[in-house]
Design a protein around this motif. Structure first.
Motif, mmCIF file in Angstrom:
data_model
loop_
_atom_site.group_PDB
_atom_site.id
_atom_site.type_symbol
_atom_site.label_atom_id
_atom_site.label_comp_id
_atom_site.label_asym_id
_atom_site.label_seq_id
_atom_site.Cartn_x
_atom_site.Cartn_y
_atom_site.Cartn_z
ATOM 1 N N LYS A 75 0.818 -1.231 0.000
ATOM 2 C CA LYS A 75 0.000 0.000 0.000
ATOM 3 C C LYS A 75 0.843 1.269 0.000
ATOM 4 C CE LYS A 75 -3.865 -0.547 3.015
ATOM 5 N NZ LYS A 75 -4.263 -0.919 4.359
ATOM 6 N N TYR A 290 7.781 0.704 12.733
ATOM 7 C CA TYR A 290 6.318 0.824 12.747
ATOM 8 C C TYR A 290 5.691 -0.527 13.084
ATOM 9 C CZ TYR A 290 6.429 5.208 9.978
ATOM 10 O OH TYR A 290 6.633 6.487 9.525
ATOM 11 N N THR A 293 0.209 -2.844 12.043
ATOM 12 C CA THR A 293 -1.092 -2.169 11.985
ATOM 13 C C THR A 293 -0.936 -0.701 11.622
ATOM 14 O OG1 THR A 293 -1.840 -3.663 13.726
ATOM 15 C CG2 THR A 293 -3.226 -1.739 13.278
ATOM 16 N N GLU A 294 0.019 -0.042 12.277
ATOM 17 C CA GLU A 294 0.259 1.391 12.048
ATOM 18 C C GLU A 294 0.689 1.641 10.598
ATOM 19 O OE1 GLU A 294 3.061 4.864 14.127
ATOM 20 O OE2 GLU A 294 3.491 2.744 14.468
ATOM 21 N N SER A 297 -2.215 0.975 8.193
ATOM 22 C CA SER A 297 -3.337 1.925 8.288
ATOM 23 C C SER A 297 -2.960 3.328 7.835
ATOM 24 C CB SER A 297 -3.839 2.008 9.734
ATOM 25 O OG SER A 297 -4.248 0.756 10.181
ATOM 26 N N HIS A 298 -1.762 3.775 8.209
ATOM 27 C CA HIS A 298 -1.409 5.186 8.007
ATOM 28 C C HIS A 298 -0.250 5.418 7.049
ATOM 29 C CE1 HIS A 298 -4.167 5.978 11.267
ATOM 30 N NE2 HIS A 298 -3.470 5.220 12.081
ATOM 31 N N GLY A 299 0.537 4.373 6.744
ATOM 32 C CA GLY A 299 1.694 4.569 5.876
ATOM 33 C C GLY A 299 2.777 5.383 6.567
ATOM 34 N N GLU A 301 4.907 8.529 7.968
ATOM 35 C CA GLU A 301 4.547 9.810 8.578
ATOM 36 C C GLU A 301 5.092 10.973 7.740
ATOM 37 O OE1 GLU A 301 7.343 10.389 12.248
ATOM 38 O OE2 GLU A 301 7.214 8.279 11.707
ATOM 39 N N LYS A 302 4.528 12.152 7.975
ATOM 40 C CA LYS A 302 4.843 13.326 7.154
ATOM 41 C C LYS A 302 6.335 13.674 7.174
ATOM 42 C CE LYS A 302 3.378 18.083 6.253
ATOM 43 N NZ LYS A 302 4.757 18.619 6.120
#
Length: 312
Positions: A75, A290, A293-294, A297-299, A301-302
């Motif tokens: 993903k 990571y 799950t993290e 779900s979120h890919g 971080e910025k």
């Protein structure tokens, strides 16, 4: 099936056929890769039942975790340049009852990794034995490709080492000598090519937190460790990424960072099943662990995405 099978055998002739060196010698801007370790199909039940030698006859939990890892990686946008697994692919030791079944089930999961994300395999003690032999290493190479090799990605030089040869090469001393000679040659090549960074992958950490810590099952013997650390330091190696500990740990030696990543599979500490995202910029190597799950779900971080966006 031939094409699917080949994704497991890209390490051949001591290099990784997924990347053409002439296309990868030059720095082209920041990129990232994913490091995982110890999917170790079979350990969770064996550990729970207190029988790590024969209790690995079920690995359904590990299959689900490995599937979760592959789904999370697939993903990600932008895509990682590769996905490296730092050893203990399955729990079964060479010659043990369930090893072949465990390996086949792991391959059935990993073949679903996005075909644009090459798989890179590192041998662990459960893959070739605590005291490897020429036969156990040959068997590993038939299944997963070379046990040590090098490759270039985006101006960065990567070395995959067989750390078991440093742990106990008593049954194959000539293979340890061959890897040592090859490594010296590779470090000379890297010096001539003026690469941005050199990064090493191996299963067993040099050390867990302190370079002078006592030797135990989870690190390398102090005399061997000191020799390797000094060689790596002199060669300008930036970081060593490993697994084996089933917990996150790490430290540094004269600017060489030792990164110990916890497992996709069985946890032996307080960490979560996870993967490490490693961003390589012109100046530094930045990484973050990571949970599956993290990441799924979120890919990324910025902060990491911003580093990747600073192209050229």
């Amino acid at each position: 099936m031939a094409a699917a099978g080949n994704v497991f055998l890209r390490a051949r002739g001591r290099t990784l056929t997924a990347f053409r060196p002439d296309a990868e010698y030059q720095w082209k801007g920041p990129f990232y890769f994913i490091q995982g370790a110890d999917p170790q199909f079979g350990l969770m039940k064996a550990w729970t039942h207190g029988d790590t030698n024969n209790g690995d006859d079920e690995w359904g939990e590990e299959i689900k975790l490995a599937e979760q890892a592959v789904q999370a990686i697939n993903k990600l946008n932008p895509k990682p340049r590769f996905f490296v697994l730092c050893g203990d692919l399955v729990h079964g030791m060479p010659g043990s009852r369930w090893k072949k079944n465990q390996e086949q089930d792991l391959k059935d999961v990993l073949k679903n990794t996005d075909q644009d994300i090459p798989l890179v395999f590192v041998s662990g003690n459960h893959d070739i034995g605590n005291t490897p032999t020429r036969e156990t290493i040959d068997d590993y190479c038939k299944n997963w490709g070379d046990d040590y090799f090098s490759f270039w990605v985006g101006g960065v030089f990567f070395l995959v080492l067989n750390s078991q040869l440093y742990f106990d090469s008593s049954k194959c001393p000539e293979l340890r000598q061959a890897q040592d000679a090859w490594l010296d040659e590779q470090l000379a090549v890297a010096a001539n090519q003026k690469c941005k960074h050199i990064i090493v992958f191996q299963h067993i950490p040099l050390f867990l937190s302190k370079p002078d810590e006592d030797h135990d099952y989870f690190n390398l013997d102090k005399s061997v460790r000191q020799e390797i650390m000094e060689k790596f330091h002199k060669a300008g190696i930036r970081a060593v990424f490993s697994g084996h500990y089933h917990r996150n740990a790490g430290g540094s030696y004269k600017g060489l960072e030792m990164v110990v990543s916890s497992a996709i599979g069985c946890q032996l500490g307080q960490d979560t099943h996870g993967l490490r995202v490693v961003v390589v910029t012109e100046e530094k190597v930045v990484h973050r662990y990571y949970s599956l799950t993290e990441l799924g779900s979120h890919g990324l971080e910025k902060e990491l995405l911003d580093m990747l966006a600073k192209q050229k």
